[in-house]
Design an enzyme around this catalytic site. Sequence first.
Site, mmCIF file in Angstrom:
data_model
loop_
_atom_site.group_PDB
_atom_site.id
_atom_site.type_symbol
_atom_site.label_atom_id
_atom_site.label_comp_id
_atom_site.label_asym_id
_atom_site.label_seq_id
_atom_site.Cartn_x
_atom_site.Cartn_y
_atom_site.Cartn_z
ATOM 1 N N CYS A 112 -7.620 9.977 -10.906
ATOM 2 C CA CYS A 112 -6.760 9.778 -11.889
ATOM 3 C C CYS A 112 -7.247 9.239 -13.189
ATOM 4 O O CYS A 112 -6.563 8.877 -14.231
ATOM 5 C CB CYS A 112 -5.396 9.021 -11.374
ATOM 6 S SG CYS A 112 -4.550 9.965 -10.164
ATOM 7 N N HIS A 254 -1.999 5.951 -17.307
ATOM 8 C CA HIS A 254 -1.662 7.181 -16.369
ATOM 9 C C HIS A 254 -0.319 6.942 -15.711
ATOM 10 O O HIS A 254 0.161 5.962 -15.342
ATOM 11 C CB HIS A 254 -2.869 6.818 -15.188
ATOM 12 C CG HIS A 254 -2.597 7.653 -14.048
ATOM 13 N ND1 HIS A 254 -2.380 9.141 -14.054
ATOM 14 C CD2 HIS A 254 -2.448 7.328 -12.650
ATOM 15 C CE1 HIS A 254 -2.058 9.336 -12.862
ATOM 16 N NE2 HIS A 254 -2.251 8.494 -12.048
ATOM 17 N N ASN A 284 3.243 12.377 -10.791
ATOM 18 C CA ASN A 284 2.010 12.002 -11.198
ATOM 19 C C ASN A 284 1.048 13.251 -11.154
ATOM 20 O O ASN A 284 0.619 13.651 -10.168
ATOM 21 C CB ASN A 284 1.266 11.141 -10.042
ATOM 22 C CG ASN A 284 0.075 10.580 -9.993
ATOM 23 O OD1 ASN A 284 -0.751 11.326 -10.787
ATOM 24 N ND2 ASN A 284 -0.202 9.498 -9.288
HETATM 25 N N1 COA Z 1 11.871 8.168 1.006
HETATM 26 C C1 COA Z 1 12.605 7.151 1.523
HETATM 27 N N2 COA Z 1 11.811 6.107 2.375
HETATM 28 C C2 COA Z 1 10.558 6.056 2.183
HETATM 29 C C3 COA Z 1 9.911 6.894 1.498
HETATM 30 C C4 COA Z 1 10.435 8.177 0.836
HETATM 31 N N3 COA Z 1 9.728 8.975 -0.003
HETATM 32 N N4 COA Z 1 8.631 6.551 1.434
HETATM 33 C C5 COA Z 1 8.582 5.372 2.516
HETATM 34 N N5 COA Z 1 9.756 5.197 2.657
HETATM 35 C C6 COA Z 1 10.253 4.060 3.364
HETATM 36 C C7 COA Z 1 9.084 3.597 4.124
HETATM 37 O O1 COA Z 1 8.918 4.161 5.603
HETATM 38 C C8 COA Z 1 9.448 1.998 4.760
HETATM 39 O O2 COA Z 1 10.380 2.087 5.646
HETATM 40 P P1 COA Z 1 10.457 0.783 6.673
HETATM 41 O O3 COA Z 1 10.862 -0.312 6.048
HETATM 42 O O4 COA Z 1 11.714 1.179 7.559
HETATM 43 O O5 COA Z 1 9.236 0.790 7.385
HETATM 44 C C9 COA Z 1 10.078 1.594 3.348
HETATM 45 O O6 COA Z 1 10.443 2.871 2.711
HETATM 46 C C10 COA Z 1 9.304 0.902 2.371
HETATM 47 O O7 COA Z 1 7.959 1.612 2.210
HETATM 48 P P2 COA Z 1 6.955 1.126 1.321
HETATM 49 O O8 COA Z 1 5.261 1.814 1.727
HETATM 50 O O9 COA Z 1 6.709 -0.357 1.345
HETATM 51 O O10 COA Z 1 7.455 1.386 0.030
HETATM 52 P P3 COA Z 1 7.153 1.021 -1.500
HETATM 53 O O11 COA Z 1 7.927 0.482 -2.021
HETATM 54 O O12 COA Z 1 5.419 0.634 -1.445
HETATM 55 O O13 COA Z 1 6.847 2.577 -2.130
HETATM 56 C C11 COA Z 1 5.256 4.166 -3.005
HETATM 57 C C12 COA Z 1 6.009 3.614 -1.851
HETATM 58 C C13 COA Z 1 4.513 4.955 -2.496
HETATM 59 C C14 COA Z 1 6.297 4.727 -3.889
HETATM 60 C C15 COA Z 1 4.629 2.934 -3.568
HETATM 61 O O14 COA Z 1 3.809 2.288 -2.719
HETATM 62 C C16 COA Z 1 3.668 3.446 -4.753
HETATM 63 O O15 COA Z 1 4.015 3.906 -5.547
HETATM 64 N N6 COA Z 1 2.604 2.953 -4.550
HETATM 65 C C17 COA Z 1 1.543 3.582 -5.575
HETATM 66 C C18 COA Z 1 0.996 4.846 -5.266
HETATM 67 C C19 COA Z 1 0.338 5.581 -6.597
HETATM 68 O O16 COA Z 1 0.826 5.332 -7.745
HETATM 69 N N7 COA Z 1 -0.658 6.210 -6.111
HETATM 70 C C20 COA Z 1 -1.495 7.065 -7.141
HETATM 71 C C21 COA Z 1 -2.084 6.111 -7.930
HETATM 72 S S1 COA Z 1 -3.222 7.304 -8.862
#
Ligand code: COA
Length: 327
Positions: A112, A254, A284
């Site tokens: 990215c 980004h 993304n």
């Molecule tokens: N739908 C519903 N629930 C989901 C889910 C989805 N798509 N993805 C994860 N969950 C659940 C998890 O299982 C977890 O459940 P639990 O508490 O029962 O274990 C809960 O939601 C929280 O998960 P978590 O991983 O802490 O969520 P988060 O708030 O960190 O959001 C992302 C997850 C991936 C959206 C977030 O971490 C993110 O955007 N990270 C950056 C990723 C990114 O930008 N990558 C590219 C960079 S170039």
Amino acid sequence: MKGKICGTGAYVPGNRMDNHQIAAFVETSDEWIKERTGVEARRIASGEETTVSMACAAGRRAIDDAGISVGEIDLIIVSTTSSNLILPCTACEVQRELGAEQATCFDLSAACTGFLLAYNTALAYINCGVYHTALLIGSECLSNLMDWKDRGTCILFGDGAGAVVLKGTEGEMYLPSTRSEGAKGAALTCKSRHDWSNLHDESGAAAMQDPDHRIGMDGQAVFRFALKRVPEVIGEVLQENQLRKEDITLYILHQANKRIVEAVAKRLEEPIEKFPMNMQEYGNTSSASIPILLDELNRSGRLHEGDKLVLAGFGAGLTWGAAVVEW
Ligand code: COA
């Protein structure tokens, strides 16, 4: 010498997949995705659409917008992590399709942050007189690399391409600020590429089952990394070029996650209105996200001669960086 962006272009597939459609095959919901990421839909390549075809379409539009002839282009860099083939590189395939015979062509792989690094690379070449007119493209067919059973990743990404024409002109170039931290690479990985056009054969089917062939991510680690490093590197690039925040018209980040963009704005103590976003519609698109957004802003008349923009990329590697662009 410095480089000036004199044309932009973009291409996104017509096939739109909204959050409700994703919720039909993984356990998630429109509300959850919108709240945690800002994404409402993404475009998914179909039919004849590939990383190369999208790159060509975006590239042609940038060339038209710049009002130059294809023969003037002496450098093509395509930033991609999802090329159709390993050999030849995507940039050479684009050259063939566009007939840009005078161009030197290569791909750049930095996820990215790739488009930002392609921009810096072309700028450095232009600055020292090696090349004069560059076509820079970010093109991604990430749907080929998705684990469509992993709700932690498949909700985030989309396909598309964006391009700019960068031309040499008199003046001082702004210095970029870029960093990499290979030691933290495990946060966002995809072990190998595969010819996904052969899904019907046994090797394709086996690879489909193998999560190593798909993007794997520690979402929270990537989130924390972006929140710390993006404001930091933007601060560095402003300082390096003796610019103040007030000098900057827009920050083109980004488009990974709305919450990341909002947190960066907050940490920089800058109004959110200076941070345009379009991840709600495209998700993304990795190295395509910055040039797609730039093209939208350009075509909608939001960019004016003399505006100073900060471009900032971050992602797998880990890699991150920022550059100042004068419109
Ligand atoms: N739908 C519903 N629930 C989901 C889910 C989805 N798509 N993805 C994860 N969950 C659940 C998890 O299982 C977890 O459940 P639990 O508490 O029962 O274990 C809960 O939601 C929280 O998960 P978590 O991983 O802490 O969520 P988060 O708030 O960190 O959001 C992302 C997850 C991936 C959206 C977030 O971490 C993110 O955007 N990270 C950056 C990723 C990114 O930008 N990558 C590219 C960079 S170039």
